[in-house]
Design a protein around this motif. Structure first.
Motif, PDB file in Angstrom:
ATOM      1  N   VAL A   1     -17.467 -26.535  16.351  1.00 40.16           N
ATOM      2  CA  VAL A   1     -16.207 -27.105  16.807  1.00 40.16           C
ATOM      3  C   VAL A   1     -16.131 -28.571  16.390  1.00 40.16           C
ATOM      4  O   VAL A   1     -17.103 -29.316  16.514  1.00 40.16           O
ATOM      5  CB  VAL A   1     -16.066 -26.968  18.332  1.00 40.16           C
ATOM      6  CG1 VAL A   1     -14.773 -27.603  18.824  1.00 40.16           C
ATOM      7  CG2 VAL A   1     -16.087 -25.503  18.727  1.00 40.16           C
ATOM      8  N   LYS A   2     -14.979 -28.960  15.876  1.00 38.48           N
ATOM      9  CA  LYS A   2     -14.700 -30.326  15.420  1.00 38.48           C
ATOM     10  C   LYS A   2     -15.481 -30.740  14.187  1.00 38.48           C
ATOM     11  O   LYS A   2     -15.527 -31.911  13.846  1.00 38.48           O
ATOM     12  CB  LYS A   2     -14.938 -31.345  16.538  1.00 38.48           C
ATOM     13  CG  LYS A   2     -13.863 -31.287  17.606  1.00 38.48           C
ATOM     14  CD  LYS A   2     -14.061 -32.351  18.633  1.00 38.48           C
ATOM     15  CE  LYS A   2     -13.031 -32.194  19.737  1.00 38.48           C
ATOM     16  NZ  LYS A   2     -13.395 -32.925  20.936  1.00 38.48           N
TER      17      LYS A   2
ATOM     18  N   SER B   1      -0.737 -28.456  12.311  1.00 36.87           N
ATOM     19  CA  SER B   1      -1.781 -27.796  11.529  1.00 36.87           C
ATOM     20  C   SER B   1      -1.098 -27.062  10.393  1.00 36.87           C
ATOM     21  O   SER B   1      -0.184 -26.278  10.601  1.00 36.87           O
ATOM     22  CB  SER B   1      -2.596 -26.830  12.374  1.00 36.87           C
ATOM     23  OG  SER B   1      -2.003 -26.638  13.611  1.00 36.87           O
TER      24      SER B   1
ATOM     25  N   GLY C   1     -13.498 -24.690   9.621  1.00 39.96           N
ATOM     26  CA  GLY C   1     -13.076 -26.051   9.945  1.00 39.96           C
ATOM     27  C   GLY C   1     -11.693 -26.429   9.446  1.00 39.96           C
ATOM     28  O   GLY C   1     -11.311 -27.585   9.538  1.00 39.96           O
TER      29      GLY C   1
ATOM     30  N   LYS D   1      -8.348 -26.372  13.892  1.00 38.79           N
ATOM     31  CA  LYS D   1      -9.091 -26.749  15.085  1.00 38.79           C
ATOM     32  C   LYS D   1      -8.794 -25.730  16.169  1.00 38.79           C
ATOM     33  O   LYS D   1      -7.643 -25.584  16.574  1.00 38.79           O
ATOM     34  CB  LYS D   1      -8.654 -28.136  15.568  1.00 38.79           C
ATOM     35  CG  LYS D   1      -9.251 -29.252  14.771  1.00 38.79           C
ATOM     36  CD  LYS D   1      -9.070 -30.581  15.505  1.00 38.79           C
ATOM     37  CE  LYS D   1      -9.461 -31.732  14.623  1.00 38.79           C
ATOM     38  NZ  LYS D   1      -8.454 -32.010  13.576  1.00 38.79           N
TER      39      LYS D   1
ATOM     40  N   CYS E   1     -10.743 -21.131  11.380  1.00 37.05           N
ATOM     41  CA  CYS E   1     -11.405 -21.844  12.480  1.00 37.05           C
ATOM     42  C   CYS E   1     -12.880 -22.023  12.164  1.00 37.05           C
ATOM     43  O   CYS E   1     -13.437 -23.110  12.336  1.00 37.05           O
ATOM     44  CB  CYS E   1     -11.262 -21.076  13.786  1.00 37.05           C
ATOM     45  SG  CYS E   1      -9.654 -21.236  14.529  1.00 37.05           S
TER      46      CYS E   1
ATOM     47  N   LYS F   1     -15.951 -30.918  10.146  1.00 36.97           N
ATOM     48  CA  LYS F   1     -15.087 -30.876   8.962  1.00 36.97           C
ATOM     49  C   LYS F   1     -15.534 -29.744   8.033  1.00 36.97           C
ATOM     50  O   LYS F   1     -16.719 -29.385   8.030  1.00 36.97           O
ATOM     51  CB  LYS F   1     -15.178 -32.205   8.217  1.00 36.97           C
ATOM     52  CG  LYS F   1     -14.610 -33.369   8.989  1.00 36.97           C
ATOM     53  CD  LYS F   1     -13.213 -33.709   8.487  1.00 36.97           C
ATOM     54  CE  LYS F   1     -12.430 -34.570   9.443  1.00 36.97           C
ATOM     55  NZ  LYS F   1     -13.068 -35.830   9.768  1.00 36.97           N
TER      56      LYS F   1
END
Lengths: 334, 259, 304
Positions: B68-69, C301, B51, B54, B48, B71
């Motif tokens: 957050v979000k 994912s 990256g 998500k 997390c 790449k």
């Protein structure tokens, strides 16, 4: 993790010869010696050879350029491109339309040809490369077909008949209309293509492509933008193809949709894979094989493609790295 | 202000909750560890942060910015580097080339630079090489720089990963089970290396580890998670005596009696 | 014709052509789902199916009085034969490559496609072959809809095949194993699932359905040729992407939707039938931009 076996070449006699050659060329002095001797020979060749030989050789140089262009996409970046002939067509038609319809000087059409290829490359690559890499294969395949249909259906591209009366390029006051002219033109172009390929390969960009090919996740963890780096390769390769297409149009002075069929894309891909994806001397070797073998074996005609396809299959099964050997062990380069 | 702050981080796969409302802070210049039994969600936290996953909910603030979000390559660029649990080297490339990859996000040459070898490109290449050599020297394998990565012994491959991560010039280094598969002597050198990274290079370290002994020695503060939930945090001694931690690692006493 | 009649007619045409797309798309989707391969040869398998049907029909016609019976036998036989061809291709060309880099197996698939395509090209010398069936093309009307017996049966057959496949996937162990392998091949192997067997069955089913679609297309259009797979291959892939690649009901849905889209798209002025294929392709690109996981796809994912 998948590891490519690369000791298979030691088992066959051909492999051993290639291995020896490879070691020989890994040394700088003989490499430069052989290279200058070859260059001198190729410069001298048209003075003592027939039109036919020159035609074949010009065609070969042309193939070297196109194959090296595709190699940037397939070999360096590891993306399967099945519609390379379409980008070739983009270049050829851009030059063709500007030259025969609007009377623009040939050399001035080249930048437009590159711009057109970049736009087409972005339109195809940007949406596709965000996703799995292998979507690109089928999208480029489709794009090849679409370009062919589009130039058939449009009026400005001359429909199914194509374009005629594309102007000859003029260089230093000389109109290039002899095969010898094109021999030298394509020769110079091939040398530029080789030079650019080497420079790209040994650069930050070239390394980034290799990192991505080796391990996408690790590459992105190292701060490499996988999507844009791939897109970069796709666009550079496409521009290469478009430039070659422009020169093709100038040499032929007439182009039609049939010059850009799927089969041409396949032959170019075959040359790249055969010689060894990503390895510049290998790709040149592949281009030589694909252009010269058909010349030597015209009789087998239709069987040729089947034989090529079987060859490709066997190659992938038993020697996926191509004819040219993989570099291994301790490398003294850099 | 903390260098990294994780607030209520939650990660769900379908119905499964891999990380559940995890909050923790990492101060600049510290060495922190995240421990927990197998499958506790430790690597998920790293994924997390960098990256690759998500998060379903929560926030991660690194140097005042939310991750957050973002790449993975942007996060590396912002100054967070990682190593992988099961080595992810570029196998067919030399050690030197592997480490040079770290400098990618700190350089910028494109097509023109590559083909024309402009002055700035040459300067940049020189810098890339210098940094890569320095990082290899730091981890102590400069003599093996022209070896193919795949031909190195396991311990050396680990060091290549470290050098590669250091070459990205991070502020925070995430180490995913750095001691896995190492012998005792290698482990003690590893501890030494971690301290040197923190003291000489001023890089904060956040690691995941199984080896409790190593964790106790090296980190000032430890976070323990189980089933994605933080069950304890504190100094080595405190954590060691915490009944919930013992329970997570050894199971409940009653259960053992029942068996 | 009134616009209502045109609408009905195009609706039917769209569903019929779309069901061919769907049948071919299923093969793409199944193979992609299980081994993550874009099987380029699939389009040529469809073409081979049509030719094998034609040849078998040629043998049968003198002996079988009833035209429909002949076609059904030819269909079933071809499905088995071409299914086996798919299994052989899988065994020779794909199975050794399962652990190789992605690019290598794509190129192998391309080589197989070239071999099939050029072999048929050589054998037929590039000619269009009439697909003679002796079926009546007499039309009758259902309300405002002009119909022939042939077309009605074709649509029905396609839907029956899709239904059977759906039952196979959802109600048998094979279907379960297929989905399990798609998730994690190595674990399946450890759990005692015969992974190679299941992959072979997947190829068999996918190829058999493509063969059926090939024969049905032969009956529908009345001719077959070596090139017939190329475009439908692209379209079936588009259909698979629309539905969400790897998801079998998605492939069926995508096929039907694409068929309808084409049928109605060509009615729009300025597009017309000469731009129909361009239209499909632009649609594919748009779909990849805005809904890359397809209509039924979920965002997955991947674990590291």
């Amino acid at each position: 993790m998948a590891e490519i076996k690369n000791n298979s070449q030691k088992n066959t006699p051909v492999g051993m010869i290639v291995e020896q050659l490879y070691l020989f060329f890994d040394n700088k002095v003989p490499r430069y010696l052989v290279m200058s001797a070859m260059t001198a020979f190729l410069i001298y060749l048209p003075l003592s050879s027939s039109r036919f030989t020159q035609e074949i050789m010009a065609n070969l140089f042309f193939y070297v350029v196109v194959c090296l262009g595709l190699n940037i996409i397939v070999g360096f970046a590891g993306l399967l491109h099945l519609g390379y002939a379409a980008f070739f067509a983009v270049g050829a038609y851009t030059t063709g339309i500007l030259s025969s319809v609007y009377g623009v000087n040939f050399w001035l059409t080249l930048p437009f040809s590159i711009i057109a290829a970049v736009i087409a490359g972005l339109a195809i690559g940007a949406p596709t490369l965000r996703l799995r890499g292998d979507y690109l294969a089928i999208v480029t395949l489709g794009f090849g077909e679409i370009i062919r249909l589009t130039v058939r259906n449009l009026e400005i591209t001359g429909g199914a008949i194509g374009l005629i009366g594309i102007q000859r390029p003029v260089l230093f006051g000389v109109v290039l209309n002899q095969i010898t002219h094109f021999y030298y033109l394509f020769f110079i172009l091939a040398i530029i293509a080789i030079f650019v390929s080497y420079r790209l390969h040994d650069s930050r960009l070239g390394r980034a492509w290799e990192y991505i090919r080796e391990d996408e996740d690790a590459a992105s963890a190292m701060g490499i933008n996988v999507v844009s780096t791939r897109l970069y390769a796709f666009i550079i390769g496409s521009a290469f193809g478009a430039l070659a297409g422009s020169l093709y149009a100038a040499k032929m002075t007439a182009i039609s949709p049939e010059s850009f069929m799927f089969i041409h894309s396949v032959m170019i891909l075959l040359a790249v894979v055969l010689g060894g994806m990503g390895k510049i001397p290998g790709v040149i070797l592949g281009a030589v094989i694909v252009t010269l073998i058909p010349e030597l074996s015209r009789d087998i005609g239709q069987f040729r493609l089947i034989i090529f396809a079987v060859l490709l299959l066997i190659l992938m099964l038993y020697r996926p790295q191509g004819i040219w050997p993989e570099r291994q062990g301790i490398s003294t380069k850099l | 202000m903390a260098l990294l702050e994780i607030k209520d981080l939650t990660l769900r796969f379908g119905g499964l909750c891999a990380v559940n409302k995890l909050s923790l802070e990492i101060e600049e210049g510290s060495i922190r560890s995240l421990i927990g039994p197998n499958g506790a969600g430790k690597t998920c936290v790293f994924n997390c942060l960098t990256g690759f996953y998500k998060p379903s909910d929560g926030d991660m603030i690194f140097m005042g910015e939310s991750l957050v979000k973002r790449k993975p390559h942007i996060i590396t660029y912002k100054g967070m580097a990682r190593t992988f649990q099961n080595l992810r080297l570029f196998q067919q490339m030399t050690v030197f080339e592997n480490v040079m990859s770290g400098m990618h996000c700190r350089s910028s040459a494109g097509f023109i630079g590559a083909v024309l070898r402009t002055g700035s490109q040459k300067l940049e290449e020189k810098k890339i090489r210098e940094v890569a050599e320095e990082c290899l020297d730091f981890v102590g394998i400069l003599d093996k720089k022209y070896y193919m990565a795949k031909n190195l012994p396991y311990g050396d491959q680990r060091r290549v990963e470290w050098a590669r991560a250091l070459a990205t010039q991070p502020k925070l280094l995430l180490l995913d089970e750095p001691a896995a598969g190492l012998n005792k002597e290698e482990k003690s050198r590893l501890i030494d290396l971690m301290r040197r990274i923190r003291d000489e290079r001023k890089i904060t370290i956040f690691l995941i580890e199984h080896d409790m002994g190593l964790v106790m020695k090296v980190s000032e503060k430890i976070f323990v998670i189980d089933y994605g939930v933080k069950i304890a945090e504190g100094e080595a001694k405190e954590v060691q005596d915490n009944p919930r931690v013992i329970e997570a690692y050894l199971g409940k006493e009653e259960e053992e009696d029942a068996v | 014709m009134t616009s209502w009649e045109i609408f009905l007619q195009q609706l039917f045409n769209g569903l019929l052509v779309g069901s061919f797309y769907g049948l071919v798309a299923i093969g793409y989707s199944m193979v992609y789902g299980i081994i993550k391969l874009l099987n380029f040869a699939h389009a040529d398998i469809y073409m081979c199916g049509a030719f094998s049907g034609l040849i078998i029909l040629g043998f049968l016609n003198p002996y079988v009085g009833n035209e429909w019976l002949g076609i059904i036998i030819a269909l079933l036989l071809s499905m088995v034969l071409v299914g086996l061809l798919g299994v052989v291709i899988q065994r020779v060309a794909y199975r050794p490559m399962l652990k190789a880099p992605r690019l290598s197996i794509l190129i192998t698939a391309l080589a197989v496609s070239m071999i099939l395509y050029n072999t048929v090209l050589l054998m037929t010398q590039g000619q269009y072959k009439p697909f003679t069936t002796g079926l009546t093309h007499e039309s009758f009307y259902i309300g405002a809809l002009r119909m022939t017996e042939t077309r009605m049966v074709l649509l029905l057959a396609a839907l029956v095949l899709m239904f059977l496949l759906h039952m196979f996937i959802t109600r048998t162990m094979y279907g379960k194993a297929m989905r399990a392998i798609a998730l994690d091949r190595d674990t399946c192997q450890l759990m005692g699932v015969n992974v190679y067997m299941i992959i072979a069955i997947t190829f068999f089913v996918g190829s058999a359905l493509a063969a059926a679609a090939g024969i049905m297309a032969g009956v529908y259009y009345g001719t077959v040729h070596f090139f017939m797979g190329f475009l439908i291959g692209l379209k079936a892939f588009t259909a698979a992407v629309i539905g969400g690649i790897g998801i079998i009901p998605g492939a069926m849905l995508g096929g039907l939707l694409l068929g309808l889209l084409e049928a109605f798209g060509t009615q729009i002025p300025f597009i017309g039938s000469s731009w129909r294929d361009v239209f499909t392709f632009v649609f594919l690109i748009l779909f990849l931009i805005f809904k890359p996981n397809g209509l039924l796809g979920r965002i997955e994912s991947e674990r590291m």
